[in-house]
Write a protein that holds these residues in place. Structure first.
Motif, PDB file in Angstrom:
ATOM      1  N   ASP A   4       1.932   1.295   3.923  1.00 19.48           N
ATOM      2  CA  ASP A   4       3.180   0.768   4.471  1.00 19.48           C
ATOM      3  C   ASP A   4       4.422   1.422   3.868  1.00 19.48           C
ATOM      4  N   THR A   5       4.223   2.192   2.780  1.00 17.96           N
ATOM      5  CA  THR A   5       5.364   2.816   2.100  1.00 17.96           C
ATOM      6  C   THR A   5       5.006   4.232   1.667  1.00 17.96           C
ATOM      7  N   LEU A   6       5.925   5.157   1.920  1.00 17.79           N
ATOM      8  CA  LEU A   6       5.821   6.511   1.383  1.00 17.79           C
ATOM      9  C   LEU A   6       6.888   6.674   0.314  1.00 17.79           C
ATOM     10  N   MET A   7       6.501   7.173  -0.861  1.00 17.78           N
ATOM     11  CA  MET A   7       7.467   7.467  -1.920  1.00 17.78           C
ATOM     12  C   MET A   7       7.470   8.956  -2.207  1.00 17.78           C
ATOM     13  N   THR A   8       8.681   9.520  -2.281  1.00 16.97           N
ATOM     14  CA  THR A   8       8.843  10.922  -2.686  1.00 16.97           C
ATOM     15  C   THR A   8       9.628  10.962  -3.996  1.00 16.97           C
ATOM     16  N   ALA A   9       9.565  12.089  -4.681  1.00 22.51           N
ATOM     17  CA  ALA A   9      10.135  12.188  -6.029  1.00 22.51           C
ATOM     18  C   ALA A   9      11.513  12.838  -6.047  1.00 22.51           C
ATOM     19  N   HIS A  10      12.243  12.777  -4.944  1.00 21.31           N
ATOM     20  CA  HIS A  10      13.606  13.331  -4.937  1.00 21.31           C
ATOM     21  C   HIS A  10      14.457  12.593  -5.976  1.00 21.31           C
TER      22      HIS A  10
ATOM     23  N   VAL B  84       6.997  18.434 -12.167  1.00 21.37           N
ATOM     24  CA  VAL B  84       7.383  17.392 -13.115  1.00 21.37           C
ATOM     25  C   VAL B  84       7.905  16.144 -12.409  1.00 21.37           C
ATOM     26  N   ASP B  85       8.679  16.298 -11.357  1.00 17.46           N
ATOM     27  CA  ASP B  85       9.284  15.145 -10.674  1.00 17.46           C
ATOM     28  C   ASP B  85       8.204  14.221 -10.112  1.00 17.46           C
ATOM     29  N   SER B  86       7.267  14.787  -9.355  1.00 17.76           N
ATOM     30  CA  SER B  86       6.255  13.954  -8.709  1.00 17.76           C
ATOM     31  C   SER B  86       5.226  13.432  -9.709  1.00 17.76           C
ATOM     32  N   MET B  87       4.965  14.180 -10.772  1.00 15.48           N
ATOM     33  CA  MET B  87       4.027  13.683 -11.780  1.00 15.48           C
ATOM     34  C   MET B  87       4.641  12.521 -12.565  1.00 15.48           C
ATOM     35  N   VAL B  88       5.934  12.561 -12.802  1.00 15.54           N
ATOM     36  CA  VAL B  88       6.614  11.425 -13.444  1.00 15.54           C
ATOM     37  C   VAL B  88       6.559  10.211 -12.514  1.00 15.54           C
ATOM     38  N   LEU B  89       6.819  10.418 -11.200  1.00 19.31           N
ATOM     39  CA  LEU B  89       6.743   9.319 -10.246  1.00 19.31           C
ATOM     40  C   LEU B  89       5.344   8.712 -10.232  1.00 19.31           C
ATOM     41  N   LEU B  90       4.321   9.564 -10.250  1.00 19.32           N
ATOM     42  CA  LEU B  90       2.942   9.081 -10.255  1.00 19.32           C
ATOM     43  C   LEU B  90       2.678   8.237 -11.513  1.00 19.32           C
TER      44      LEU B  90
ATOM     45  N   ILE C  64      10.750   5.629   0.656  1.00 20.04           N
ATOM     46  CA  ILE C  64      11.588   5.261  -0.488  1.00 20.04           C
ATOM     47  C   ILE C  64      11.658   6.428  -1.465  1.00 20.04           C
ATOM     48  N   ARG C  65      12.856   6.685  -1.933  1.00 12.39           N
ATOM     49  CA  ARG C  65      13.080   7.727  -2.953  1.00 12.39           C
ATOM     50  C   ARG C  65      13.554   7.010  -4.226  1.00 12.39           C
ATOM     51  N   PRO C  66      12.659   6.515  -5.034  1.00  4.42           N
ATOM     52  CA  PRO C  66      13.031   5.644  -6.153  1.00  4.42           C
ATOM     53  C   PRO C  66      13.657   6.362  -7.348  1.00  4.42           C
ATOM     54  N   LEU C  67      13.655   7.708  -7.338  1.00  2.00           N
ATOM     55  CA  LEU C  67      14.186   8.445  -8.485  1.00  2.00           C
ATOM     56  C   LEU C  67      15.585   9.007  -8.242  1.00  2.00           C
ATOM     57  N   LEU C  68      16.234   8.642  -7.131  1.00  2.03           N
ATOM     58  CA  LEU C  68      17.540   9.229  -6.821  1.00  2.03           C
ATOM     59  C   LEU C  68      18.600   8.914  -7.873  1.00  2.03           C
ATOM     60  N   SER C  69      18.431   7.831  -8.601  1.00  6.19           N
ATOM     61  CA  SER C  69      19.432   7.468  -9.614  1.00  6.19           C
ATOM     62  C   SER C  69      19.169   8.142 -10.966  1.00  6.19           C
ATOM     63  N   PHE C  70      18.135   8.972 -11.041  1.00  2.00           N
ATOM     64  CA  PHE C  70      17.810   9.682 -12.283  1.00  2.00           C
ATOM     65  C   PHE C  70      18.053  11.178 -12.115  1.00  2.00           C
TER      66      PHE C  70
ATOM     67  N   GLN D 221       0.887  -1.169   0.000  1.00  2.00           N
ATOM     68  CA  GLN D 221       0.000   0.000   0.000  1.00  2.00           C
ATOM     69  C   GLN D 221       0.925   1.219   0.000  1.00  2.00           C
ATOM     70  N   ILE D 222       1.030   1.891  -1.150  1.00  2.00           N
ATOM     71  CA  ILE D 222       2.057   2.916  -1.332  1.00  2.00           C
ATOM     72  C   ILE D 222       1.423   4.305  -1.447  1.00  2.00           C
ATOM     73  N   LEU D 223       1.905   5.197  -0.605  1.00  2.00           N
ATOM     74  CA  LEU D 223       1.458   6.583  -0.618  1.00  2.00           C
ATOM     75  C   LEU D 223       2.482   7.419  -1.376  1.00  2.00           C
ATOM     76  N   LEU D 224       2.053   8.172  -2.377  1.00  2.93           N
ATOM     77  CA  LEU D 224       2.939   8.999  -3.197  1.00  2.93           C
ATOM     78  C   LEU D 224       2.775  10.462  -2.809  1.00  2.93           C
ATOM     79  N   ALA D 225       3.905  11.126  -2.495  1.00  7.02           N
ATOM     80  CA  ALA D 225       3.880  12.561  -2.214  1.00  7.02           C
ATOM     81  C   ALA D 225       3.948  13.295  -3.543  1.00  7.02           C
ATOM     82  N   VAL D 226       2.849  13.952  -3.926  1.00  6.03           N
ATOM     83  CA  VAL D 226       2.747  14.577  -5.253  1.00  6.03           C
ATOM     84  C   VAL D 226       2.447  16.058  -5.096  1.00  6.03           C
TER      85      VAL D 226
END
Length: 489
Positions: free
Chosen positions: A119-125, A31-37, A162-168, A22-27
């Motif tokens: 259970d998970t928060l994702m941010t677009a950093h 552009v960063d958060s919309m790409v993550l979404l 989780i910050r899944p975009l750190l490598s981009f 169950q993942i919560l996205l900080a939007v």
């Protein structure tokens, strides 16, 4: 392989999402958060993942466009069947806007995760954010503990952040958004040079990238290595701390020998770890300047010294031990001044009498009785208050020629005591030789005759004039009871 493929591959390998997550996205709508979404919608769309997503949006109400962005996200999430949680920032601070906004966001995210069972928060950093953060941290505090920037995964609100975009990089995200025709808003406040991050973003990062096209990748590698290094060092310091350091209700005690045998670097990081535990236990912060003072004083080799901290706390050396604790236990005046300022009045005590010298000290010149049946000698237990019976004590048979009345007073500069018939010594020297900590020196009482001849300094030493000979018939005993500093309160 395009960005989406790389993202999905890395997400599976690194377990950014798990079955039934169950993942919560900080939007924000940028552009960063919309790409993550968009990317996480692809994850949700894969039936094998069994992943549910929700969106959390903060309307900071700092720009006219804020309401338009909120309305757009409401419509978008409704069309894409995504739960949306919106909160408006009503009480804006007059200073420290960036930090206050960050705290407000993460408090909202934490509440949402617990209340709505995410259970998970994702941010677009992303990678550029990481580079900027590392530069800001190095400029602000120069501390290796924070120089590694943001972690890709860490614990948060009973789950994970989780910050899944750190490598981009930012440019990769912009290119992907354009190719996928992702709608987003450009926040004009990101270009205001009054904000430090914006100055670094606009004025510092572009020349670095121009100097070396691999700058972003190199900073990403450096961040990971610093985080690994810090984790390793923290484990090393934690093991040292658990083995060597004693933590009490109001103080922390470190054996000096456990530090002086180490390299300068090990001393620094172990004491820095002590600082972390001090902050956790007592909310007292040990600054880098104070840490360097402690290290410098430790290297100086003096048996006693102190470094003052905020809020009336202190780091001090007491011979073989470093002590962190309230400074109220120790005065900072010179020894003659401390002694001259002592307000305790002399206390007269006759044979057979008892008294409290202070809240933590009691003394008696107690009569010795002999049991008629057994012939054993004893002191009447009723003469000793119940509260002092478990305190530390000095118990000494008194000689026959011991005075019928003595005086207890605080020591004075120049006091000397006749330890033996041939050895006379300064009281201050006795305290130094016995490595008596400053706070114990402050509460030391001198026992003297009415004429001023010293009979003892309690609890450190007694004159031979206060010690009974083996041939003496014992009529009285000196019983001095005292509560150790560490056990008070």
């Amino acid at each position: 392989m395009d960005l989406a493929q790389v993202f999905l591959k890395k997400g599976r390998e690194q377990k950014f999402w798990l079955p039934n997550s169950q993942i919560l996205l900080a939007v924000s709508g940028g552009v960063d958060s919309m790409v993550l979404l968009h990317l996480m919608e692809l994850v949700r769309g894969d039936a094998d993942n069994h992943v549910a997503i929700g969106v959390a949006h903060i309307n900071h109400q700092l720009r006219p466009e804020s309401l338009e962005e909120e309305a757009f996200l409401r419509e978008y999430c409704q069309q894409h069947q995504i739960p949306l949680f919106v909160k408006r920032w009503e009480s804006l601070p007059t200073a420290g806007m960036e930090e206050a906004a960050r705290k407000f966001r993460y408090q909202f995210f934490s509440e949402l995760m617990r209340k709505s069972h995410y259970d998970t928060l994702m941010t677009a950093h992303h990678g550029d954010d990481q580079l900027e953060t590392m530069l800001m941290k190095m400029l602000r505090d120069g501390n290796v503990q924070t120089a590694g920037g943001m972690k890709e995964k860490r614990a948060f609100a009973g789950g994970r952040l989780i910050r899944p975009l750190l490598s981009f990089g930012k440019e990769e995200l912009l290119t992907y958004a354009q190719a996928q025709e992702i709608h987003y808003y450009d926040d004009a406040t990101n270009y205001l040079l009054e904000v430090q991050r914006n100055r670094i973003r606009q004025l510092v990062v572009p020349p670095l990238k121009a100097e070396n096209t691999q700058a972003l990748a190199h900073f990403g590698q450096l961040a990971q290595q610093l985080q690994w290094l810090t984790d390793w060092q923290q484990q090393h310091s934690r093991r040292w701390f658990d083995r060597e350091v004693t933590v009490k209700s109001e103080s922390l005690h470190v054996p000096v020998a456990s530090l002086t045998t180490l390299t300068a670097g090990e001393q620094f990081f172990n004491l820095q770890y002590c600082g972390q535990r001090i902050r956790e236990n007592w909310q007292v912060t040990l600054s880098q300047e104070q840490l360097q003072q402690i290290l410098s004083s430790l290297a100086g080799g003096k048996p006693q010294w102190s470094v003052s901290l905020v809020g009336g706390w202190q780091f001090r050396r007491e011979y073989d031990t470093l002590v962190f604790g309230p400074a109220s236990l120790v005065t900072t005046a010179s020894e003659p001044d401390r002694l001259a300022e002592s307000k305790e009045q002399p206390i007269h005590l006759k044979l057979g009498e008892t008294t409290f010298l202070s809240q933590h000290e009691w003394v008696g010149l107690l009569a010795v009785h002999q049991d008629a049946a057994s012939g054993n000698f004893y002191i009447n237990a009723d003469d000793i208050p119940e509260k002092v019976k478990l305190w530390s004590e000095i118990d000494q048979p008194l000689p026959v020629q011991f005075p019928t009345e003595v005086v207890f007073r605080k020591r004075q500069a120049g006091d000397r005591i006749q330890l033996t018939n041939a050895l006379r010594k300064k009281v201050s020297r006795i305290l130094i030789d016995k490595k008596t900590p400053n706070e114990m020196r402050e509460r030391s009482w001198v026992m003297a005759t009415k004429e001023g001849q010293l009979l003892g300094v309690l609890p450190q030493a007694l004159s031979y004039l206060s010690i009974a000979q083996e041939t003496d018939k014992i009529h009285y005993r000196l019983l001095y009871k005292y509560q150790e500093v560490a056990n008070r309160g």
